[in-house]
Design an enzyme around this catalytic site. Sequence first.
Site, PDB file in Angstrom:
ATOM      1  N   LEU A 265      29.743  70.331 -58.886  1.00 15.38           N
ATOM      2  CA  LEU A 265      30.111  69.403 -57.881  1.00 15.38           C
ATOM      3  C   LEU A 265      30.505  68.155 -58.199  1.00 15.38           C
ATOM      4  O   LEU A 265      29.667  67.093 -58.465  1.00 15.38           O
ATOM      5  CB  LEU A 265      28.773  69.122 -56.961  1.00 15.38           C
ATOM      6  CG  LEU A 265      28.167  70.411 -56.084  1.00 15.38           C
ATOM      7  CD1 LEU A 265      27.087  69.918 -55.191  1.00 15.38           C
ATOM      8  CD2 LEU A 265      29.268  71.042 -55.450  1.00 15.38           C
ATOM      9  N   HIS A 266      31.731  68.096 -58.809  1.00 13.85           N
ATOM     10  CA  HIS A 266      32.329  67.130 -59.591  1.00 13.85           C
ATOM     11  C   HIS A 266      32.563  65.987 -58.466  1.00 13.85           C
ATOM     12  O   HIS A 266      32.038  64.632 -58.853  1.00 13.85           O
ATOM     13  CB  HIS A 266      33.835  67.329 -59.944  1.00 13.85           C
ATOM     14  CG  HIS A 266      33.920  68.559 -60.652  1.00 13.85           C
ATOM     15  ND1 HIS A 266      33.382  68.728 -62.116  1.00 13.85           N
ATOM     16  CD2 HIS A 266      34.133  69.857 -60.453  1.00 13.85           C
ATOM     17  CE1 HIS A 266      33.635  70.024 -62.628  1.00 13.85           C
ATOM     18  NE2 HIS A 266      34.089  70.655 -61.499  1.00 13.85           N
ATOM     19  N   ASP A 267      33.085  66.273 -57.346  1.00 22.21           N
ATOM     20  CA  ASP A 267      33.518  64.952 -56.259  1.00 22.21           C
ATOM     21  C   ASP A 267      32.177  64.433 -55.605  1.00 22.21           C
ATOM     22  O   ASP A 267      32.133  63.343 -55.321  1.00 22.21           O
ATOM     23  CB  ASP A 267      34.553  65.674 -55.451  1.00 22.21           C
ATOM     24  CG  ASP A 267      35.763  66.153 -56.297  1.00 22.21           C
ATOM     25  OD1 ASP A 267      35.911  65.632 -57.231  1.00 22.21           O
ATOM     26  OD2 ASP A 267      36.451  66.724 -55.695  1.00 22.21           O
TER      27      ASP A 267
END
Length: 345
Positions: A265-267
Site C-alpha cells: 500500500l504505497h499510496d
Amino acid sequence: MSALPVFVDVDTGVDDAMALVYLFASEEAEVVGIASSAGNVAVQQVCQNNLALLDLCSVDVPVSKGSASPLTAPLRTAEDTHGPEGMGYAQLPATARGLTEYDAAQAWVRAAQEHPGELIGVATGPLTNLALALRSEPALPRLLRRLVIMGGAFDYRGNTTPVAEWNISVDPEAAAEVFEAWGSGTASGLPIVLGLNLTENIAMMPELMGRLAAEAGSSTRPMSAQDPRGTRSSASNPLIAVLEDAMRFYFEYHFAHNEGYLAHLHDPLAAAVALDPDLVECRRTTVDVELTGTLTRGMTIADWSNLWAREPNALVGVDVDPAAFFDRFIARVGAFAKSSLGEQA
C-alpha cells in the site's frame, strides 16, 4: 480544530483508490481537489475512476483532468498490475459527475492560492501535473504547507527497472523539475518523499482485509491464495466489496511475481503521512533523478553525504511502523464504510 485542506494528485490505480478513501475517512482532512494523472492507466480512465469513487463514497470534491502524457516521453501504463480499468476486478458505478473546466496544473495552483501556507499536497502518481503547475506558478513551494510524494527507491531495487520506481520512471523529467524547485532554499518546507525502500514495508494481506471488513461490520468470505483467480467479493458492504475486488487483483499480481499473496500500500501510506508526518522517520538530503543513463534512467539518487554540496530538497522516509499504520487505516476506513454505506439491502 478545523480540517486540513488537502489536494491529491493520483493515477488511480488500486492503491491510489485506497489512499483517497483513507483521506475521505479522516476527519482532520478536507480534500479540496483531485488531480488526475496519466500513469497506472490513461488519464481519461483515471478521471472516471476518481469521479466514480466520489459517487461510491458520497463525497463532493472537484476533479481535474491532467496531462495525457509525460513531459517528453511516451506514456507507459500498468494494466498488468492494476487491471484494465485500473481498479483490479472492481466494477465502479457509472457516474454523471463532470470534471472541472480547468486542468490539473491549474487546479494545483488554484488550491495553493486559495489556501496559502495551509494546503497539504499529496502526489501518488507521476509528477507531470505538479511540474506543469510549477512552470506556471514558481512560488508554489512557498505556498504549500506540506508536500508528500510517493516515488523513488533509495538504496533499494526498483519495481519498473532494476533501479527505478514506477511513478518516477513514467516521467523522470517532471520529477527532476519538482526536486529542483524545492532545492532553491525558498520553499516553506521540504517535501517528504516515500520510496519503495519504505512503502514496501506496508504489506496488505488477506487477514488485514478481514480485519477491515469486520471493522466495517461487513460479512465477507476470507480471501486466500487458494481461491480461483478473479473470485469476486461476497462483502455485504459496497465499499468493502469494491476494495476487496480491487485488492484481489493486486494480490494476484504480487503472487504471480513470487512476492507472496499480498500487496504493497504505497499510496495510502503517503496519505497517512500527509496528515501525520510523525508516522515515518526521515532523513534530510538532496535528491536528483537520472535522466540520461542507458540503464539507470529514472533512478532517484540521494546525496546522503552532501558530496554535491547542494541545498537539501527532500526529507526521505527511512523507517516506518507498519502495525501503527494498519491500525489507523483499518479503524478509519472501516468506520467510514460502516457509517457512510452500511449494509447492502
